[in-house]
Design a protein around this motif. Structure first.
Motif, short mmCIF file in Angstrom:
data_model
loop_
_atom_site.label_atom_id
_atom_site.label_comp_id
_atom_site.label_asym_id
_atom_site.label_seq_id
_atom_site.Cartn_x
_atom_site.Cartn_y
_atom_site.Cartn_z
N ASP A 146 0.83 -1.21 0.00
CA ASP A 146 0.00 0.00 0.00
C ASP A 146 0.87 1.26 0.00
O ASP A 146 0.56 2.24 -0.68
CB ASP A 146 -0.91 0.00 1.23
N VAL A 147 1.96 1.23 0.76
CA VAL A 147 2.88 2.38 0.78
C VAL A 147 3.54 2.56 -0.59
O VAL A 147 3.65 3.69 -1.09
CB VAL A 147 3.94 2.21 1.88
N ALA A 148 3.97 1.46 -1.20
CA ALA A 148 4.60 1.53 -2.53
C ALA A 148 3.66 2.15 -3.55
O ALA A 148 4.07 2.95 -4.39
CB ALA A 148 5.03 0.13 -2.97
N GLN A 149 2.38 1.78 -3.47
CA GLN A 149 1.39 2.33 -4.39
C GLN A 149 1.17 3.82 -4.13
O GLN A 149 1.10 4.62 -5.06
CB GLN A 149 0.07 1.58 -4.24
N ALA A 150 1.07 4.19 -2.86
CA ALA A 150 0.82 5.59 -2.51
C ALA A 150 2.01 6.49 -2.84
O ALA A 150 1.84 7.66 -3.19
CB ALA A 150 0.49 5.70 -1.02
N GLY A 187 13.75 0.34 -1.25
CA GLY A 187 14.34 -0.97 -1.05
C GLY A 187 13.88 -1.52 0.29
O GLY A 187 13.33 -0.79 1.12
N ILE A 188 14.09 -2.82 0.50
CA ILE A 188 13.60 -3.45 1.72
C ILE A 188 14.70 -4.32 2.33
O ILE A 188 15.37 -5.09 1.63
CB ILE A 188 12.34 -4.29 1.45
N ILE A 189 14.86 -4.19 3.64
CA ILE A 189 15.75 -5.04 4.44
C ILE A 189 14.88 -5.76 5.46
O ILE A 189 14.05 -5.13 6.13
CB ILE A 189 16.84 -4.21 5.14
N GLN A 190 15.06 -7.07 5.56
CA GLN A 190 14.35 -7.82 6.59
C GLN A 190 15.34 -8.18 7.69
O GLN A 190 16.45 -8.62 7.42
CB GLN A 190 13.73 -9.11 6.02
N TYR A 191 14.92 -7.96 8.93
CA TYR A 191 15.82 -8.28 10.03
C TYR A 191 15.18 -9.32 10.96
O TYR A 191 13.95 -9.41 11.08
CB TYR A 191 16.19 -7.03 10.83
N GLY A 192 16.03 -10.10 11.56
CA GLY A 192 15.67 -11.07 12.59
C GLY A 192 16.86 -11.12 13.52
O GLY A 192 17.18 -10.15 14.18
N LYS A 242 17.79 0.26 -6.61
CA LYS A 242 17.75 0.24 -8.08
C LYS A 242 17.12 -1.02 -8.65
O LYS A 242 17.02 -1.18 -9.86
CB LYS A 242 19.17 0.41 -8.65
N THR A 243 16.67 -1.93 -7.77
CA THR A 243 16.11 -3.19 -8.28
C THR A 243 14.79 -2.97 -9.00
O THR A 243 14.56 -3.53 -10.07
CB THR A 243 15.90 -4.18 -7.11
N TYR A 244 13.91 -2.15 -8.45
CA TYR A 244 12.60 -1.91 -9.06
C TYR A 244 12.35 -0.42 -9.19
O TYR A 244 12.58 0.34 -8.25
CB TYR A 244 11.48 -2.56 -8.22
N SER A 245 11.87 -0.01 -10.36
CA SER A 245 11.68 1.42 -10.62
C SER A 245 10.23 1.78 -10.89
O SER A 245 9.94 2.83 -11.45
CB SER A 245 12.55 1.85 -11.82
N ASN A 246 9.29 0.91 -10.51
CA ASN A 246 7.88 1.27 -10.57
C ASN A 246 7.12 0.50 -9.51
O ASN A 246 7.57 -0.55 -9.04
CB ASN A 246 7.29 1.02 -11.97
N SER A 247 5.98 1.02 -9.11
CA SER A 247 5.23 0.47 -7.99
C SER A 247 4.70 -0.93 -8.28
O SER A 247 4.64 -1.78 -7.39
CB SER A 247 4.07 1.40 -7.64
N LYS A 248 4.34 -1.20 -9.53
CA LYS A 248 3.76 -2.51 -9.86
C LYS A 248 4.78 -3.63 -9.63
O LYS A 248 4.48 -4.64 -8.98
CB LYS A 248 3.30 -2.51 -11.32
N ASP A 249 5.97 -3.47 -10.18
CA ASP A 249 7.00 -4.50 -10.00
C ASP A 249 7.40 -4.62 -8.53
O ASP A 249 7.67 -5.72 -8.04
CB ASP A 249 8.23 -4.16 -10.85
N LEU A 250 7.45 -3.49 -7.85
CA LEU A 250 7.82 -3.49 -6.44
C LEU A 250 6.80 -4.27 -5.61
O LEU A 250 7.17 -5.08 -4.74
CB LEU A 250 7.93 -2.05 -5.95
N LYS A 251 5.53 -4.07 -5.88
CA LYS A 251 4.48 -4.78 -5.14
C LYS A 251 4.55 -6.29 -5.38
O LYS A 251 4.34 -7.08 -4.46
CB LYS A 251 3.12 -4.22 -5.53
N ASN A 252 4.82 -6.66 -6.62
CA ASN A 252 4.95 -8.10 -6.92
C ASN A 252 6.12 -8.71 -6.15
O ASN A 252 6.04 -9.85 -5.66
CB ASN A 252 5.15 -8.30 -8.42
N ALA A 253 7.22 -7.97 -6.04
CA ALA A 253 8.40 -8.47 -5.32
C ALA A 253 8.11 -8.57 -3.82
O ALA A 253 8.56 -9.51 -3.16
CB ALA A 253 9.59 -7.55 -5.57
N ILE A 254 7.38 -7.61 -3.28
CA ILE A 254 7.04 -7.64 -1.86
C ILE A 254 6.23 -8.88 -1.52
O ILE A 254 6.45 -9.52 -0.49
CB ILE A 254 6.28 -6.35 -1.46
#
Length: 724
Positions: free
Chosen positions: A364-368, A379-384, A394-406
């Motif tokens: 939702d944030v990527a779309q907004a 970009g996204i970092i996951q921590y544990g 630089k991996t994704y340059s539009n919201s659609k591709d970014l949402k699919n990756a998320i």
């Protein structure tokens, strides 16, 4: 006599027929079809044609994409005007379809502004409307959608569809007859409704009643249960367009096997139509390239299934035949140009369901945000237990591709080591190789379920000093009974950029996380409030006040200028970052260059080299007043005002009054004395505490030693500012 009469009659008949054909050909050559201003090249099926454009097609509403080679989504006549083939009064043009391109460039030409487009599947070029020798052009253009006559209901239909392709005008077809094929037919009684159906592929068909084996050799026929028309996917390709557009439709798993569509899609979507003529086929089962037609489109045979995409064209099975334009890829929201890192909680404490809610929040944030190269990048970092990069800026340059990756992110598990994640971001994430753009503010948004399992204060401090704006989104934080379990009390205030509440959002439940999407995006995109992007090296107006008196000498003056250049090199210089200005003084004062004169580091360094030695007396007090009036009074409100004064002797006038006035007006003053400079004057000029802002050297050649100390003091002072 009889024979002569017969011969004469035959000659007469041939002559008349030849004249009639020549007359028809002549007429067809002379007739040029007219097209409207809004007609796009993709709408016309013909791969090459001559047409006439009307006047008035230069209007901006007729969009054009590209230069010289245009995307087929463009207005044909608009492109012709842009390329200079015709003017606004219209005229004849020759259009040729060519292959799709990547990177159509926009330009302004002949009163038309063409637009840029990242890519398109088909292009065209425009030239003068003169026919080529030996080429016959169509007198009627074939469009990708046509209206069909209404159909009356109650008809019982029997149909077979031939798999021969529709020929181009003027193409002679040589029919090869294979062995007889056994056929059966099936009657389907339907109630028909009037319908208008778009067309993209011409199909020859016959309507016959056949109950036994055919007596004569026939074309290979594939029987289709005709419960109405269905949609044919437009597998558009420039190769097919330039060729004879002979695409064969095979209605089954093999060439001789009947395809009986029983899917709910076919039942719901197909509407029968009566009357002979051009009909739409059932969904195309495969495309193949006949050996006798090398110009045809070569594709691997693949069974089409309802609901699946055809040949990866991006169209689904329920789309119309009318080609839908590809949406131009968004370049992003230019009013939100930030480099954004999300640190998401992948610990076991969050659970699978909440992890999925977290991913939906990110989408939702990527779309907004409207991600794009001219706007925000994310970009996204996951921590544990340890952090890891899911994808960088630089991996994704539009919201659609970014949402699919998320959606594909898998939960890591482990503890909630936020401090370790912030240290990782500071050292690794915002790097040029990962897509960091330099001029865009760096933002890190930390998602925390409950509280961290390690300390965050030191890692956060280092990140802030590197210019990273840290936001915290805390979900289901500790209540009063749980605070005793928190390793670091007040961890949010110790981590965020500022403690005024702007950089922290507390959410009581994961199930209300969606409510903060817009407030968070609004805060992130307000670059004026992203104060941690301002570092000690990119947020100042630095003014040098240089002693050019006779006691300095030409050689030493060049050494002073090198000292000024060495300090300037340490800053990030631009119109929006640190700016540099310079004043030279003797008895008089001279503005060498102002803060807004040069906007990059190299220009500043070149300007410093060009300063000419003046020679004269030493009026340091007057120089301080002059520097404030000419430089610091014109500083931007959000800039720190730093004055660096260099002198080699005692001033002929008072320095305390002007220095005190400058201090009261927000100027941070550094004094550097050489040789005969007076220590009391240096301390009076310098901002308190004197020891951190006043320096003395016996020789000019020792000035270089002060550069790192001055820069360190500037940064220490900057980073010690209160964070509320």
């Amino acid at each position: 006599m009889k024979a002569i009469a017969v011969v004469f009659a035959l000659l007469l008949t041939c002559t008349l027929a030849t004249k009639e054909v020549a007359k028809k050909n002549k007429k067809s050559k002379l007739y040029v079809p007219q097209i409207e201003c809004d007609i796009k090249a993709a709408k016309i099926i013909n791969p090459e044609f001559i047409a006439r454009c009307p006047s008035g097609c230069q209007d901006t509403k007729y969009r054009v994409y590209g230069t010289d080679i245009y995307a087929s989504f463009s207005s044909v006549c608009g492109a012709a005007i842009h390329s200079g083939i015709i003017d606004k009064t219209g005229g004849k043009i020759l259009v040729q379809k060519v292959a799709g391109q990547s990177g159509y460039k926009g330009s302004y030409s002949n009163g038309i502004q063409s637009l840029s487009l990242p890519r398109w599947r088909e292009s065209f070029i425009v030239s003068e409307g003169k026919p080529k020798k030996g080429v016959q052009y169509p007198s009627t253009l074939e469009y990708s959608s046509v209206k069909t006559p209404s159909v009356k209901g109650g008809a019982s239909l029997r149909r077979e569809y031939l798999t021969t392709a529709a020929p181009l005008p003027g193409t002679k077809i040589v029919t090869s007859l294979p062995k007889p094929t056994v056929m059966t037919t099936e009657s389907v009684s339907t109630v028909l409704k009037p319908t208008a159906v778009p067309m993209t592929i011409s199909t020859t068909f016959t309507t016959k009643a056949m109950t036994a084996a055919t007596a004569k050799p026939q074309h290979v026929i594939h029987k289709v249960r005709d419960i109405g028309s269905s949609h044919v996917h437009p597998a558009y390709s420039s190769a097919a367009a330039v060729a004879s557009r002979q695409v064969q439709a095979v209605q089954g798993r093999t060439q001789n096997q009947a395809f009986r569509s029983t899917s709910s899609y076919a039942s719901n979507r197909n509407i029968p139509r009566a009357n002979a003529g051009i009909q739409r086929q059932e969904p195309i089962a495969s495309f193949r390239k006949p050996a006798s037609s090398p110009a045809n489109l070569a594709m691997e045979t693949d069974l089409w299934k309802s609901g699946s995409s055809l040949l990866d064209t991006g169209f689904n099975s329920k789309e119309d035949l009318l080609p839908k334009p590809l949406e131009p890829v968004s370049q992003g929201n230019p009013n939100c140009r930030v480099d954004l890192s999300f640190l998401i909680d992948g610990s076991w404490s969050i659970g699978k369901r909440r992890f999925q809610i977290q991913k939906q929040f990110l989408k939702d944030v990527a779309q907004a945000l409207d991600v794009g190269v001219a706007g925000p990048l994310m970009g996204i970092i996951q921590y544990g237990d340890d952090p890891s990069t899911e994808f960088n800026l630089k991996t994704y340059s539009n919201s659609k591709d970014l949402k699919n990756a998320i959606e594909k992110i898998l939960q890591k598990g482990g503890l909630s080591n936020v401090g370790r994640a912030l240290s990782f971001v500071n050292k690794n994430f915002f790097d040029d190789s990962n897509g960091n753009r330099g001029g865009a503010p760096n933002v890190a948004i930390v998602m925390v379920d409950g509280w961290p399992t390690d300390k965050v204060e030191e890692a956060s401090r280092l990140a802030r000093e590197s210019g990273i704006n840290i936001f915290f989104v805390t979900i289901e934080g500790p209540d009063e009974t749980e605070k005793q379990n928190v390793i670091e009390p007040d961890f949010v205030d110790k981590a965020v950029c500022r403690t005024n509440g702007y950089y922290s959002i507390s959410v009581p439940s994961w199930f209300s996380l969606h409510k903060i999407v817009q407030p968070l995006v609004k805060r992130v995109c307000d670059s004026d409030r992203l104060v941690c992007s301002k570092t000690c090296l990119n947020s100042a107006d630095v003014g040098f006040v240089i002693d050019g008196s006779s006691s300095v000498g030409t050689g030493n003056f060049r050494t002073v200028l090198q000292f000024v250049a060495n300090i300037s090199k340490e800053f990030e210089i631009s119109d929006t970052d640190t700016r540099i200005g310079a004043v030279q003084y003797t008895y008089e004062q001279r503005l060498e260059f102002s803060f807004d004169k040069y906007r990059n580091k190299q220009d500043v360094l070149n300007a410093i080299k060009r300063i000419n030695y003046w020679s004269g007396g030493t009026s340091t007090g007057a120089a301080i007043n002059y520097a404030y009036e000419q430089l610091f009074s014109k500083s931007k409100p959000n800039k720190r005002k730093i004055m660096i004064l260099i002198t080699d002797g005692r001033s002929y006038d008072d320095v305390r009054g002007p220095a005190t006035a400058a201090h009261h007006n927000g100027v941070i003053a550094y004094s550097i004395g050489i040789a005969w400079a007076a220590q009391d004057e240096l301390e009076a000029i310098a901002t308190d505490p004197d020891r951190q802002h006043s320096f003395f050297a016996d020789e000019f050649d020792s000035l270089y030693r002060f550069v790192p100390r001055i820069i360190q003091n500037i940064c220490t002072e900057f980073n010690s500012q209160p964070r509320n």
